[in-house]
Motif scaffolding. Sequence first.
Motif, short mmCIF file in Angstrom:
data_model
loop_
_atom_site.label_atom_id
_atom_site.label_comp_id
_atom_site.label_asym_id
_atom_site.label_seq_id
_atom_site.Cartn_x
_atom_site.Cartn_y
_atom_site.Cartn_z
N VAL A 11 0.82 -1.22 0.00
CA VAL A 11 0.00 0.00 0.00
C VAL A 11 0.85 1.26 0.00
CG1 VAL A 11 -2.07 -1.03 1.01
CG2 VAL A 11 -0.28 -0.19 2.51
N SER A 44 -5.00 1.86 -7.01
CA SER A 44 -4.12 1.46 -5.92
C SER A 44 -3.57 2.68 -5.20
CB SER A 44 -2.95 0.65 -6.48
OG SER A 44 -3.43 -0.54 -7.06
N LYS A 45 -3.19 2.46 -3.94
CA LYS A 45 -2.60 3.56 -3.17
C LYS A 45 -1.27 3.96 -3.80
CE LYS A 45 -5.21 2.94 0.94
NZ LYS A 45 -5.76 1.59 0.69
N ASP A 83 -4.14 -2.55 -5.02
CA ASP A 83 -3.04 -2.72 -4.05
C ASP A 83 -2.38 -4.10 -4.10
OD1 ASP A 83 -3.52 -0.12 -3.13
OD2 ASP A 83 -5.02 -0.84 -1.70
#
Length: 309
Positions: A11, A44-45, A83
């Motif tokens: 993450v 995604s982060k 992620d």
Amino acid sequence: MLARIGEFRAVHLAQLDKRARKIDWGAVLRADVPVKVEATCRRSKIYHAGAATQRIARAITEELGAPEGGEGAVRVMARIEDDLVTLSVDTSGAPLHRRGHSPATGKAPLRETLAALFLRRCGYDGSEPVLDPMCGAGTFPIEAAEIARGLAPGRARRFAFEDLATFDPEAWQAMRAIPSPRDTALRFHGFDRDAGAVRMAADNAARAGVAGCTAFACQPISALTRPEGPPGLVMVNPPYGARIGNRKALFGLYGSLGEVLMREMRGWRVGLVTSDGGLARATGLPFLPAEAPVAHGGLKVTLWRTDPL
Ligand SMILES: C[S@@+](CC[C@H](N)C(=O)[O-])C[C@H]1O[C@@H](n2cnc3c(N)ncnc32)[C@H](O)[C@@H]1O
């Protein structure tokens, strides 16, 4: 062709870095072969593909000692989605349709892999002649001749997997050695009205090792006559509007093609590849229900088949 080598969640970049270092890179990659990492990020982060690429590349170079980038690098692909980081290695190198022997291509060449697919869909097994009246760089007759002679596709090229730690040269040599080429009494004909295309087709056939059973000549479809010998399969990929020429003029061309095939090629089956169903129907040929279209060069092309005419 990609081979999956690992998967983990990350993450943030520090976590990506740490987990990438835990992958057993040495099980797949060699320390003496350069590596090129390509990352993509979605939902995604970690959203910065460049930073993700850099972290994974650094993990590989530091943990394994392989140099980064350059000529002949093995590609490691990282897909970061929701992620989840999925790591794969490219086992092919150059795309699979690059068979290693036909660098010469015409205006709208058909990929060899697609030509092989369409031949198979027409039931082609190497036991009958093939004729392409608009052959361009000769892809259909050459693929058909290779099938008839039992020549393995891609036999003249290298694959990226030969540079991986998992590569077994002896097993590969044994696989490459069989089957040995068969002789064939069949003839594979290609015609095109463009003299340059015909020269290219002949060069490509020579490079592919099928010059002995192929014959190419400069001739418009209006001059087509049935070759001697048993009937077989006409494979043709006429020009289509979106790529070359204009659609209106092409209706006349497809109509003439249909007429000449009906007149000269009785007993032969036809496989016609085009992106334009209207043009296919303009041939007047008795096509079976169309196959599902296949993506090719930004277009969708469809194979139209007949039973023996
Ligand atoms: C889409 S390309 C075929 C490409 C070929 N399948 C290959 O892989 O290279 C169409 C070909 O039809 C040829 N052609 C167009 N009109 C023709 C005609 N009247 N007679 C013969 N060939 C023709 C063009 O010169 C061109 O090479």
